[in-house]
Motif scaffolding. Structure first.
Motif, mmCIF file in Angstrom:
data_model
loop_
_atom_site.group_PDB
_atom_site.id
_atom_site.type_symbol
_atom_site.label_atom_id
_atom_site.label_comp_id
_atom_site.label_asym_id
_atom_site.label_seq_id
_atom_site.Cartn_x
_atom_site.Cartn_y
_atom_site.Cartn_z
ATOM 1 N N HIS A 54 93.785 15.683 -15.661
ATOM 2 C CA HIS A 54 93.355 14.331 -16.015
ATOM 3 C C HIS A 54 91.836 14.183 -16.133
ATOM 4 N N LEU A 55 91.080 15.076 -15.474
ATOM 5 C CA LEU A 55 89.627 14.971 -15.541
ATOM 6 C C LEU A 55 88.965 16.247 -15.038
ATOM 7 N N ASP A 56 87.691 16.393 -15.409
ATOM 8 C CA ASP A 56 86.816 17.430 -14.863
ATOM 9 C C ASP A 56 85.871 16.720 -13.901
ATOM 10 N N PHE A 57 85.606 17.364 -12.770
ATOM 11 C CA PHE A 57 84.850 16.728 -11.700
ATOM 12 C C PHE A 57 83.857 17.723 -11.115
ATOM 13 N N ARG A 58 82.603 17.314 -10.968
ATOM 14 C CA ARG A 58 81.609 18.131 -10.288
ATOM 15 C C ARG A 58 80.725 17.237 -9.434
ATOM 16 N N VAL A 59 80.293 17.791 -8.315
ATOM 17 C CA VAL A 59 79.253 17.166 -7.514
ATOM 18 C C VAL A 59 78.065 18.115 -7.504
ATOM 19 N N SER A 60 76.911 17.548 -7.505
ATOM 20 C CA SER A 60 75.677 18.315 -7.407
ATOM 21 C C SER A 60 74.928 17.823 -6.183
ATOM 22 N N VAL A 61 74.507 18.755 -5.342
ATOM 23 C CA VAL A 61 73.687 18.444 -4.177
ATOM 24 C C VAL A 61 72.348 19.132 -4.411
ATOM 25 N N ILE A 62 71.314 18.322 -4.474
ATOM 26 C CA ILE A 62 69.974 18.813 -4.806
ATOM 27 C C ILE A 62 69.034 18.497 -3.649
ATOM 28 N N SER A 63 68.212 19.464 -3.299
ATOM 29 C CA SER A 63 67.150 19.250 -2.312
ATOM 30 C C SER A 63 65.821 19.361 -3.057
ATOM 31 N N GLN A 64 65.069 18.261 -3.021
ATOM 32 C CA GLN A 64 63.841 18.206 -3.818
ATOM 33 C C GLN A 64 62.851 17.244 -3.180
ATOM 34 N N GLU A 65 61.649 17.704 -2.953
ATOM 35 C CA GLU A 65 60.533 16.859 -2.507
ATOM 36 C C GLU A 65 60.897 15.980 -1.320
ATOM 37 N N GLY A 66 61.566 16.582 -0.320
ATOM 38 C CA GLY A 66 61.894 15.846 0.900
ATOM 39 C C GLY A 66 63.053 14.883 0.772
ATOM 40 N N ARG A 67 63.853 15.028 -0.280
ATOM 41 C CA ARG A 67 65.032 14.182 -0.464
ATOM 42 C C ARG A 67 66.229 15.057 -0.804
ATOM 43 N N VAL A 68 67.414 14.586 -0.427
ATOM 44 C CA VAL A 68 68.667 15.184 -0.859
ATOM 45 C C VAL A 68 69.335 14.200 -1.798
ATOM 46 N N PHE A 69 69.740 14.708 -2.947
ATOM 47 C CA PHE A 69 70.420 13.924 -3.975
ATOM 48 C C PHE A 69 71.873 14.364 -4.027
ATOM 49 N N LEU B 132 78.682 9.202 -14.359
ATOM 50 C CA LEU B 132 77.665 9.895 -13.573
ATOM 51 C C LEU B 132 77.022 8.893 -12.645
ATOM 52 N N ASP B 133 77.002 9.225 -11.356
ATOM 53 C CA ASP B 133 76.191 8.434 -10.443
ATOM 54 C C ASP B 133 75.391 9.387 -9.573
ATOM 55 N N CYS B 134 74.351 8.859 -8.954
ATOM 56 C CA CYS B 134 73.495 9.685 -8.117
ATOM 57 C C CYS B 134 72.876 8.800 -7.047
ATOM 58 N N TYR B 135 72.889 9.307 -5.823
ATOM 59 C CA TYR B 135 72.267 8.657 -4.682
ATOM 60 C C TYR B 135 71.372 9.671 -4.001
ATOM 61 N N SER B 136 70.375 9.173 -3.269
ATOM 62 C CA SER B 136 69.518 10.094 -2.528
ATOM 63 C C SER B 136 69.108 9.482 -1.198
ATOM 64 N N VAL B 137 68.644 10.372 -0.329
ATOM 65 C CA VAL B 137 68.202 9.974 0.993
ATOM 66 C C VAL B 137 67.097 10.942 1.433
ATOM 67 N N LYS B 138 66.221 10.483 2.285
ATOM 68 C CA LYS B 138 65.160 11.344 2.799
ATOM 69 C C LYS B 138 65.785 12.418 3.683
ATOM 70 N N SER B 139 65.516 13.680 3.347
ATOM 71 C CA SER B 139 66.042 14.814 4.114
ATOM 72 C C SER B 139 65.407 16.091 3.597
ATOM 73 N N ASP B 140 65.228 17.034 4.499
ATOM 74 C CA ASP B 140 64.716 18.341 4.093
ATOM 75 C C ASP B 140 65.777 19.434 4.213
ATOM 76 N N LEU B 141 67.044 19.046 4.328
ATOM 77 C CA LEU B 141 68.115 20.031 4.418
ATOM 78 C C LEU B 141 68.276 20.785 3.102
ATOM 79 N N SER B 142 68.765 22.006 3.189
ATOM 80 C CA SER B 142 69.055 22.783 1.986
ATOM 81 C C SER B 142 70.288 22.193 1.302
ATOM 82 N N PRO B 143 70.491 22.501 0.030
ATOM 83 C CA PRO B 143 71.689 22.008 -0.647
ATOM 84 C C PRO B 143 72.978 22.427 0.067
#
Length: 154
Positions: A98-113, A25-36
């Motif tokens: 060989h694997l299960d894979f998911r990405v999650s895109v979250i919009s929260q408090e002025g950031r996109v994760f 599991l990894d997660c990165y974020s950036v300042k953004s107000d875009l929807s998921p």
């Protein structure tokens, strides 16, 4: 890279319920107000250099009968089927041999994760993940930098 930071998966993410101690599991974020959805569309619109790397991956994995464009689905972001979407999170991905894979895109408090979860099934999945990990990090960070740029232009 446009203030992209490594961060923890937000606690309210529905992806969190899947994560086991041996999973990636990894997660990165950036300042953004875009929807998921808007952010996911940007994230999966890979630049040429990333499409080139994906093409190499597809060529190398063809003999192993691994999915290169995901299963058929009525709703996709890029080649990832959308599994779940609400006003603050979109989860996309699929299971392969060989694997299960998911990405999650979250919009929260002025950031996109952007979080990536991988559960490997066998040694092939572990080798695959280890091989692509450096490229995954570059692609994920670049994707969020593009989200940030789109947010500024918007």
């Amino acid at each position: 890279m446009s203030n992209v930071i490594a961060t923890e998966l937000p606690l309210q993410s529905l992806l969190g319920d899947r994560v086991k101690t041996t999973d990636f599991l990894d997660c990165y974020s950036v300042k953004s107000d875009l929807s998921p959805r808007d952010a996911a569309d940007i994230i999966t619109d890979f630049p040429g250099w990333a499409r080139f790397l994906i093409g190499i991956r597809d060529f190398v994995t063809t003999p192993f009968d691994l999915s290169s464009d995901g299963p058929a689905a009525s709703d996709k972001v890029g080649f990832f089927p959308v599994e779940m979407e609400n006003s603050h999170e979109l989860i996309a991905g699929f299971n392969d041999r060989h694997l299960d894979f998911r990405v999650s895109v979250i919009s929260q408090e002025g950031r996109v994760f952007l979080a990536t979860w991988v559960h490997t099934h066998n040694i092939g999945g572990k080798l695959y993940l280890k091989t692509i990990l450096p490229f995954h990090i570059l692609i994920a960070r670049n994707a969020l930098a593009r989200v940030r740029t789109a947010s500024i232009v918007k």
